[in-house]
Motif scaffolding. Structure first.
Motif, PDB file in Angstrom:
ATOM      1  N   ASN A  79       0.290  -1.594   0.002  1.00 11.52           N
ATOM      2  CA  ASN A  79       0.176   0.471  -0.178  1.00 11.52           C
ATOM      3  C   ASN A  79       0.833   0.934   0.023  1.00 11.52           C
ATOM      4  N   ASN A  80       2.066   0.977  -0.734  1.00  7.70           N
ATOM      5  CA  ASN A  80       3.115   2.723  -0.770  1.00  7.70           C
ATOM      6  C   ASN A  80       2.737   2.884  -2.075  1.00  7.70           C
ATOM      7  N   THR A  81       2.748   4.274  -2.518  1.00  4.11           N
ATOM      8  CA  THR A  81       2.684   5.275  -3.609  1.00  4.11           C
ATOM      9  C   THR A  81       4.284   5.844  -3.711  1.00  4.11           C
ATOM     10  N   CYS A  82       4.922   5.115  -4.743  1.00  8.38           N
ATOM     11  CA  CYS A  82       6.154   5.214  -5.209  1.00  8.38           C
ATOM     12  C   CYS A  82       6.468   5.570  -6.369  1.00  8.38           C
ATOM     13  N   ASN A  83       5.941   6.833  -7.156  1.00 11.67           N
ATOM     14  CA  ASN A  83       6.091   7.237  -8.217  1.00 11.67           C
ATOM     15  C   ASN A  83       7.411   8.547  -7.537  1.00 11.67           C
ATOM     16  N   ASN A 134       0.863  -2.041  -4.373  1.00 17.38           N
ATOM     17  CA  ASN A 134       1.462  -0.699  -4.665  1.00 17.38           C
ATOM     18  C   ASN A 134       0.845   0.592  -6.041  1.00 17.38           C
ATOM     19  N   THR A 135       1.642   1.356  -5.941  1.00 18.95           N
ATOM     20  CA  THR A 135       1.776   2.059  -6.503  1.00 18.95           C
ATOM     21  C   THR A 135       2.941   3.034  -7.616  1.00 18.95           C
ATOM     22  N   CYS A 136       3.327   2.698  -8.469  1.00 19.80           N
ATOM     23  CA  CYS A 136       4.435   3.148  -8.940  1.00 19.80           C
ATOM     24  C   CYS A 136       4.945   3.460 -10.022  1.00 19.80           C
ATOM     25  N   ASN A 166       0.453  -4.446  -8.221  1.00 22.87           N
ATOM     26  CA  ASN A 166       0.426  -3.688  -8.254  1.00 22.87           C
ATOM     27  C   ASN A 166       0.315  -3.295  -9.783  1.00 22.87           C
TER      28      ASN A 166
END
Length: 299
Positions: free
Chosen positions: A21-25, A49-51, A73
């Motif tokens: 559940n991380n956002t790594c943009n 996660n959102t990458c 993801n």
């Protein structure tokens, strides 16, 4: 995170972690996992996660990361791969989305018994899925649509399976090169016309002893199924219709078996060029411009 040129989350020589559940943009890599020469990174889970919009990869898992699980993801609009992996075995990559990257998934270097299933790797500028140097892996139930070059490309992929994937509207639906003893079954590889070069539904080069069965390869830009320099392959129960070149094209493809295929409304139902010792039995060949052409095909 917003960390241009570096990494959103970085695990180094770390095992049995869960990243969820991380956002790594907008980083270099969204999430990276690396091993040390004496301490590996194994059994990590990367989930939900959102990458996106990273300069390199959405998720990047490097060698000796066995047992990694990557699920659910979103890895879109990265400048290299949505998911990049190398040299790791017994991993699962499932239910991910990788759109509008160079490759949706790129898995290189020696890897054994990995499972890639139920992903959407579409609209990428090169490949939906690329796998190299693999033994005993499975590619199942993936959607690889609208990739400019190939929906699924495997190289040195042995004793594995490519089953029930959708590979439509790419340059080539599924491409095997230097890949032996695989099952390619129940895939839909149709309407592949996107590449300026070859546009086949399923294409084998320098590949031996594969079973190609129950696939649909209709209305591609060139041939439904094309075998080049590939011997001892078996083609059964495939549908290859509406392809302007051939339903099945055998080019230097000795000892091929074609049985019970439906090859209708193509340029050639079956086209054979310098292929020997063939078995061609009980195929349905209707309404083609030419039913079958054999050139240099002593048997």
């Amino acid at each position: 995170n917003d960390n241009i040129g570096w990494r959103g989350i970085f695990l180094y020589a770390s095992s049995s972690n869960t990243l969820r559940n991380n956002t790594c943009n907008g980083n270099g890599d969204g999430i990276s996992i690396y091993s040390r020469s004496d301490v590996f990174s194994t059994d990590n889970k990367i989930h939900n996660n959102t990458c996106v919009l990273n300069t390199f990869n959405g998720i990047n898992v490097q060698a000796y990361s066995d047992g990694t699980i990557i699920t659910n993801n979103t890895c879109n609009d990265n400048e290299f791969s949505g998911v990049q992996m190398s040299g790791s075995s017994n991993c699962r990559i499932a239910n991910n989305t990788g759109l509008r990257n160079v490759d949706g998934l790129s898995f290189s270097d020696t890897n054994i018994e990995n499972v890639i299933d139920n992903n959407d790797f579409s609209d990428n500028t090169r490949y939906g899925i690329y796998i190299g140097e693999s033994i005993g892996s499975s590619v199942t139930n993936n959607t690889c649509v609208g990739n400019v070059q190939m929906g699924i490309r495997v190289n040195n992929f042995h004793s594995g399976s490519i089953v029930n994937n959708t590979g439509n509207e790419n340059g080539v639906g599924i491409y095997l090169t230097s890949s032996n003893d695989n099952v390619v079954s129940r895939n839909n590889c149709s309407l592949n016309t996107a590449d300026t070069g070859s546009n086949h539904g399923i294409w084998l080069t320098s590949s031996l002893r594969n079973t190609i069965t129950n696939n649909t390869c209709d209305q591609n830009g060139d041939s439904g199924i094309y075998l080049g320099y590939s011997n001892d392959n078996v083609l059964t129960n495939n549908s290859c219709s509406g392809n302007p070149d051939a339903g099945v094209f055998l080019y230097y493809a000795d000892s091929s078996v074609l049985h019970n295929n439906t090859l209708n409304a193509n340029g050639y139902g079956i086209k054979v060029d310098h292929s020997y010792d063939l078995v061609i039995v009980e195929n349905e060949i209707h309404e083609n411009v030419y039913g079958m052409e054999l050139y240099g095909a002593d048997g």
